[in-house]
Scaffold this active site. Structure first.
Site, PDB file in Angstrom:
ATOM      1  N   THR A 113     -25.150  -3.019  -1.211  1.00  0.00           N
ATOM      2  CA  THR A 113     -25.514  -3.893  -0.099  1.00  0.00           C
ATOM      3  C   THR A 113     -24.408  -4.917   0.113  1.00  0.00           C
ATOM      4  O   THR A 113     -23.869  -5.457  -0.845  1.00  0.00           O
ATOM      5  CB  THR A 113     -26.858  -4.606  -0.334  1.00  0.00           C
ATOM      6  OG1 THR A 113     -27.065  -5.546   0.744  1.00  0.00           O
ATOM      7  CG2 THR A 113     -26.916  -5.344  -1.660  1.00  0.00           C
ATOM      8  N   GLY A 114     -24.064  -5.140   1.375  1.00  0.00           N
ATOM      9  CA  GLY A 114     -22.996  -6.087   1.664  1.00  0.00           C
ATOM     10  C   GLY A 114     -22.331  -5.733   2.974  1.00  0.00           C
ATOM     11  O   GLY A 114     -22.903  -4.987   3.782  1.00  0.00           O
ATOM     12  N   ARG A 172     -22.694   1.510  15.916  1.00  0.00           N
ATOM     13  CA  ARG A 172     -21.981   1.169  14.680  1.00  0.00           C
ATOM     14  C   ARG A 172     -22.687   1.821  13.474  1.00  0.00           C
ATOM     15  O   ARG A 172     -23.896   1.757  13.349  1.00  0.00           O
ATOM     16  CB  ARG A 172     -21.946  -0.344  14.504  1.00  0.00           C
ATOM     17  CG  ARG A 172     -21.276  -0.834  13.222  1.00  0.00           C
ATOM     18  CD  ARG A 172     -22.266  -1.117  12.113  1.00  0.00           C
ATOM     19  NE  ARG A 172     -21.670  -1.856  11.006  1.00  0.00           N
ATOM     20  CZ  ARG A 172     -22.302  -2.126   9.880  1.00  0.00           C
ATOM     21  NH1 ARG A 172     -23.535  -1.727   9.693  1.00  0.00           N
ATOM     22  NH2 ARG A 172     -21.707  -2.801   8.922  1.00  0.00           N
ATOM     23  N   GLY A 231     -22.863   1.887   9.341  1.00  0.00           N
ATOM     24  CA  GLY A 231     -22.480   1.130   8.150  1.00  0.00           C
ATOM     25  C   GLY A 231     -22.290   2.027   6.942  1.00  0.00           C
ATOM     26  O   GLY A 231     -22.215   3.260   7.055  1.00  0.00           O
ATOM     27  N   ASP A 232     -22.222   1.391   5.791  1.00  0.00           N
ATOM     28  CA  ASP A 232     -21.976   2.132   4.549  1.00  0.00           C
ATOM     29  C   ASP A 232     -23.227   2.793   3.996  1.00  0.00           C
ATOM     30  O   ASP A 232     -23.137   3.797   3.290  1.00  0.00           O
ATOM     31  CB  ASP A 232     -21.409   1.182   3.488  1.00  0.00           C
ATOM     32  CG  ASP A 232     -22.387   0.049   3.184  1.00  0.00           C
ATOM     33  OD1 ASP A 232     -22.856  -0.608   4.137  1.00  0.00           O
ATOM     34  OD2 ASP A 232     -22.696  -0.173   1.997  1.00  0.00           O
ATOM     35  N   GLY A 251     -20.661  -3.780   5.219  1.00  0.00           N
ATOM     36  CA  GLY A 251     -20.493  -2.338   5.131  1.00  0.00           C
ATOM     37  C   GLY A 251     -19.100  -1.813   5.395  1.00  0.00           C
ATOM     38  O   GLY A 251     -18.665  -0.840   4.766  1.00  0.00           O
ATOM     39  N   THR A 298     -30.230  -5.211   3.277  1.00  0.00           N
ATOM     40  CA  THR A 298     -30.406  -3.779   3.074  1.00  0.00           C
ATOM     41  C   THR A 298     -31.390  -3.666   1.936  1.00  0.00           C
ATOM     42  O   THR A 298     -31.576  -4.632   1.201  1.00  0.00           O
ATOM     43  CB  THR A 298     -29.049  -3.122   2.689  1.00  0.00           C
ATOM     44  OG1 THR A 298     -28.244  -2.953   3.866  1.00  0.00           O
ATOM     45  CG2 THR A 298     -29.189  -1.756   2.050  1.00  0.00           C
TER      46      THR A 298
HETATM   47  N1  ASP Z   1     -24.379  -2.762   4.081  1.00  0.00           N
HETATM   48  C1  ASP Z   1     -25.161  -2.984   5.268  1.00  0.00           C
HETATM   49  C2  ASP Z   1     -24.334  -2.688   6.476  1.00  0.00           C
HETATM   50  O1  ASP Z   1     -23.184  -3.119   6.548  1.00  0.00           O
HETATM   51  C3  ASP Z   1     -25.664  -4.384   5.379  1.00  0.00           C
HETATM   52  C4  ASP Z   1     -26.022  -5.054   4.098  1.00  0.00           C
HETATM   53  O2  ASP Z   1     -26.219  -4.403   3.095  1.00  0.00           O
HETATM   54  O3  ASP Z   1     -26.129  -6.267   4.068  1.00  0.00           O
HETATM   55  O4  ASP Z   1     -24.833  -2.073   7.361  1.00  0.00           O
END
Ligand code: ASP
Length: 308
Positions: free
Chosen positions: A220-221, A198, A200-201, A223, A170
């Protein structure tokens, strides 16, 4: 005049050994370019909103990062891009999900904030709005990169073997401008091999993106965990209600709440004094910052001395 800016290019279980020196150098160049572009705007008296928009748009244009060009694909091999932006002074916000034509989803999110009655717009309606607003629109192959296509094939193999998806990323930016205003922006292709539809966050205000008068946060991570922990807003709430510092609040959430749930990733955050925190609970988070004292750092991995 205190100004501050941080950018990120994603986090994950990536070690130095996974990344060849050329890619390592290119990632650093991309992060530095985004940081410099946003910081120059702030130095010239520009707004935090303009700084985060400019920084994120550059990372979207860079195919190395999972946002805009170079975004990860859904299981169907399509792109469904997501982005959000928030103005800390007014708590105005705009976000988009399921976008497939806007070259820069962060600019579309900003139009949603500034030129629509909505906070969040998705899928075909968001694409229609992008065209109606005269934003730059591109054909689907603009977003295609061989690297992400291969990542999708690997993810499909992992899923077929019953393993969890690993590939994500992200981009994001948080800023404090010379008038004391904060802003945050986040943009992503989501997780490689995600289900079509889907969400995400990143585009969810309060989960992956938040700004108010206390702080601005971009996450980021994984989500799903960031949504369940309402990560970005929880950090701001800890400043507002619990009197925590930015470092305490971000650490409590990233290395406490999130880890307890099983969520990996990190955040970048800036407060109204220009402090910056960039905690993450996995091996790497691509990040760069200039804090309120003018201290500049750029790093990819956990175990490296930060460098400009
Ligand atoms: N947070 C993002 C998601 O889950 C992906 C990421 O940040 O790695 O869509």
């Amino acid at each position: 005049m205190t100004i501050a800016l941080a950018v990120h290019g994603g986090a994950g279980p990536i070690s130095r050994a996974d990344i060849d020196p050329e890619r390592d150098a290119a990632l650093r160049t991309g992060l530095a370019a985004a940081l410099d572009a946003g910081y120059r705007l702030l130095q010239a008296g520009g707004s935090a909103l303009d700084a985060v928009t400019a920084a994120v748009a550059l990372l979207e244009d860079d195919p190395l990062f999972n946002a805009g060009r170079g975004a990860d694909f859904t299981l169907d091999g399509t792109v469904e891009l997501e982005a959000a932006i928030m103005d800390g002074q007014t708590q105005a916000a705009g976000s988009v999900t399921g976008v497939s034509v806007a070259k820069n989803p962060v600019k579309l999110a900003r139009r949603v904030m500034e030129a629509s009655p909505c906070v969040m717009l998705g899928f075909a309606a968001a694409d229609t709005f992008a065209r109606a607003q005269g934003l730059e629109c591109v054909a689907p192959d603009y977003f295609f990169t061989e690297q992400r296509w291969q990542a999708l094939q690997q993810e499909k193999a992992r899923l077929a073997a019953g393993q969890e998806s690993m590939k994500h990323g992200t981009v994001g930016a948080v800023a404090l401008d010379s008038q004391g205003r904060l802003a945050a922006a986040t943009s992503t292709g989501g997780r490689a091999g995600k289900w079509p539809g889907r969400i995400g966050d990143s585009p969810l205000i309060g989960a992956g993106t938040w700004a108010d008068q206390h702080c601005a946060v971009s996450a980021t991570g994984h989500g799903e965990y960031f949504i369940r922990a309402v990560v970005a807003h929880d950090i701001a709430a800890r400043l507002a209600y619990a009197g925590q510092t930015l470092v305490e609040a971000t650490d409590s959430v990233v290395n406490g709440t999130l880890l307890e749930l099983g969520g990996s990733g990190g955040v970048i955050a800036v407060d109204v004094q220009g402090h910056i925190a960039t905690p993450f609970n996995c091996a790497a988070m691509y990040r760069a910052m200039v804090d309120g004292e003018g201290r500049r750092e750029l790093a990819l991995y956990r175990d490296e001395p930060s460098e400009a």
